[in-house]
Scaffold this motif. Structure first.
Motif, PDB file in Angstrom:
ATOM      1  N   SER A   2       0.738  -1.290   0.040  1.00  0.00           N
ATOM      2  CA  SER A   2       0.083  -0.074   0.026  1.00  0.00           C
ATOM      3  C   SER A   2       0.755   1.326  -0.040  1.00  0.00           C
ATOM      4  O   SER A   2       2.102   1.281   0.464  1.00  0.00           O
ATOM      5  N   GLY A  47      -6.185   2.492   6.310  1.00  0.00           N
ATOM      6  CA  GLY A  47      -7.228   2.185   5.676  1.00  0.00           C
ATOM      7  C   GLY A  47      -7.111   0.637   5.220  1.00  0.00           C
ATOM      8  O   GLY A  47      -7.667  -0.004   3.909  1.00  0.00           O
ATOM      9  N   GLU A  48      -6.247  -0.281   5.939  1.00  0.00           N
ATOM     10  CA  GLU A  48      -5.979  -1.461   5.466  1.00  0.00           C
ATOM     11  C   GLU A  48      -6.624  -2.383   6.365  1.00  0.00           C
ATOM     12  O   GLU A  48      -6.338  -1.993   7.809  1.00  0.00           O
ATOM     13  N   ARG A 194     -18.827  -7.412   6.833  1.00  0.00           N
ATOM     14  CA  ARG A 194     -19.140  -6.255   5.944  1.00  0.00           C
ATOM     15  C   ARG A 194     -19.245  -5.044   6.696  1.00  0.00           C
ATOM     16  O   ARG A 194     -18.588  -4.016   6.295  1.00  0.00           O
ATOM     17  N   ARG A 197     -15.598  -3.931   7.316  1.00  0.00           N
ATOM     18  CA  ARG A 197     -14.782  -3.286   6.272  1.00  0.00           C
ATOM     19  C   ARG A 197     -15.477  -1.993   5.643  1.00  0.00           C
ATOM     20  O   ARG A 197     -14.481  -1.274   5.292  1.00  0.00           O
ATOM     21  N   GLU A 198     -16.654  -1.945   5.693  1.00  0.00           N
ATOM     22  CA  GLU A 198     -17.506  -0.962   4.955  1.00  0.00           C
ATOM     23  C   GLU A 198     -17.684   0.439   6.236  1.00  0.00           C
ATOM     24  O   GLU A 198     -17.156   1.569   5.718  1.00  0.00           O
ATOM     25  N   LYS A 199     -17.789   0.134   7.276  1.00  0.00           N
ATOM     26  CA  LYS A 199     -18.051   1.250   8.351  1.00  0.00           C
ATOM     27  C   LYS A 199     -16.626   1.461   9.093  1.00  0.00           C
ATOM     28  O   LYS A 199     -16.496   2.756   8.929  1.00  0.00           O
ATOM     29  N   VAL A 201     -13.540   0.635   8.522  1.00  0.00           N
ATOM     30  CA  VAL A 201     -12.445   0.861   7.859  1.00  0.00           C
ATOM     31  C   VAL A 201     -12.275   1.849   6.722  1.00  0.00           C
ATOM     32  O   VAL A 201     -11.762   2.810   6.381  1.00  0.00           O
ATOM     33  N   ARG A 202     -13.342   1.476   5.899  1.00  0.00           N
ATOM     34  CA  ARG A 202     -13.646   2.482   4.549  1.00  0.00           C
ATOM     35  C   ARG A 202     -14.320   3.894   4.998  1.00  0.00           C
ATOM     36  O   ARG A 202     -13.616   5.015   4.385  1.00  0.00           O
ATOM     37  N   GLU A 203     -15.418   3.996   5.837  1.00  0.00           N
ATOM     38  CA  GLU A 203     -15.948   5.209   6.182  1.00  0.00           C
ATOM     39  C   GLU A 203     -14.902   5.978   7.071  1.00  0.00           C
ATOM     40  O   GLU A 203     -14.699   6.952   7.165  1.00  0.00           O
ATOM     41  N   GLY A 205     -11.874   5.061   8.196  1.00  0.00           N
ATOM     42  CA  GLY A 205     -10.399   5.421   7.847  1.00  0.00           C
ATOM     43  C   GLY A 205      -9.456   4.682   8.736  1.00  0.00           C
ATOM     44  O   GLY A 205      -8.379   4.923   8.861  1.00  0.00           O
ATOM     45  N   ASP A 223      -7.146  -7.166   3.218  1.00  0.00           N
ATOM     46  CA  ASP A 223      -6.302  -6.659   2.169  1.00  0.00           C
ATOM     47  C   ASP A 223      -4.884  -7.323   1.847  1.00  0.00           C
ATOM     48  O   ASP A 223      -4.477  -7.488   0.740  1.00  0.00           O
TER      49      ASP A 223
END
Length: 325
Positions: A2, A47-48, A194, A197-199, A201-203, A205, A223
């Protein structure tokens, strides 16, 4: 690798502990030193989701406890957001959220909200700030409707969600998850994966270290994959590299009619495993997809009945054996 900045850096981390007196079949065994981790070095980036895989006894939980500042390493350095654990362990605890799914770490007779308020106080939150943060975490993990119920009445999935909410009270940079889906059913486990991963890590950060012994789960959610074996790193690869490693030598399970290993050898088929069944045998073959038709032709040529065959998912143990060898 990354391009994001590393959030966590481990440099040559080692840890040993002394196993006390114990009884065995051979008699009394005196205390002995056990090496749990040996010169572990890796980084987790912003973010990983980094997967930490290993069978029981590989050193996963020891590594999680070191990152959470619950125990200190014998050697090496742990750095989180530029903070050295040896210099400021309290500062690292504010940056690391440890999702402890042990139910005994909660107060069973208190409500979910009261539990979070208690743990928020340990982070020195108080007054309206504590109230807002607790409410925010309840909404984040979708537990607002159950906040006033006693913890003892929660389902396993609800207890897991509250454990995540507790870990997020300090708005940590890194989330540590020690086999978070181990006691969940398939649907709840999928929802939790989910959500992280989505809330988280992704949202939000955050970075995450996902500790598991489930190879399929790691392939789905992570990842990058870090594999521990007897306290050593045997692999540190991206998810795509792991997929190539798993699919390089696929294993197929064949249900065959009555035959012997000698007959299979005469047909040029050397099984990875051979098991007698009621109506024949079950064998496992390591064979590439493009070679599969040739195997079928040889079996039919030697009059060995084929009842069926299907690919077998490589297990974590098989992957370890391949990497170690």
């Amino acid at each position: 690798m990354s391009t994001a900045q590393p959030v966590v850096v481990l440099e040559n981390v080692s840890k040993s502990y002394t196993r006390p007196w114990r009884f065995s079949r051979r008699g009394i065994v005196p205390p002995e030193s056990v090496r749990a981790l040996a010169n572990i070095s890796f980084a987790i980036h912003e973010g990983e989701i980094c997967g930490l895989l290993g069978v029981n006894g590989a050193g996963k939980t020891t590594l999680i406890k070191i990152l959470a500042s619950l125990i200190t390493p014998d050697e090496g350095r742990v750095i989180v957001q530029g903070i050295d654990q040896a210099v400021d362990p309290a500062g690292i605890r504010r940056l690391v959220g440890h999702v402890n799914t042990n139910e005994r770490s909660f107060y069973w007779r208190l409500s979910g909200r009261m539990n979070l308020e208690f743990f928020a106080s340990l982070y020195r939150l108080s007054g309206e700030v504590k109230h807002r943060q607790v409410q925010r975490m309840l909404e984040l993990v979708d537990m607002t409707d159950h906040a006033e119920k006693r913890f003892m009445t929660y389902s396993t999935g609800q207890k897991q969600r509250l454990a995540i909410a507790r870990a997020l009270l300090s708005d940590p940079t890194v989330i540590l998850l020690d086999e978070p889906t181990s006691s969940l059913d398939l649907i709840s486990a999928g929802e939790l994966r989910r959500f992280i991963r989505e809330k988280i890590v992704r949202e939000m950060g955050s970075a995450a270290l996902w500790c598991t012994h489930n190879l399929q789960e790691a392939r789905e959610v992570c990842d990058r994959i870090l594999i521990l074996h007897r306290g050593n790193v045997v692999a540190n690869v991206s998810r795509s590299a792991l997929e190539q490693e798993v699919s390089a030598c696929p294993v197929y399970r064949f249900d065959l009619g009555p035959c012997s290993e000698e007959q299979l050898a005469a047909a040029g088929v050397l099984p990875h495993s051979f098991r007698q069944q009621d109506n024949g045998v079950e064998v496992e073959l390591v064979v590439r997809r493009q070679e599969l038709s040739g195997v079928l032709e040889r079996l039919l040529e030697y009059h060995i009945p084929i009842f069926g065959f299907q690919p077998k998912e490589m297990s974590l143990e098989d992957l370890f054996r391949k990497l170690v060898n």
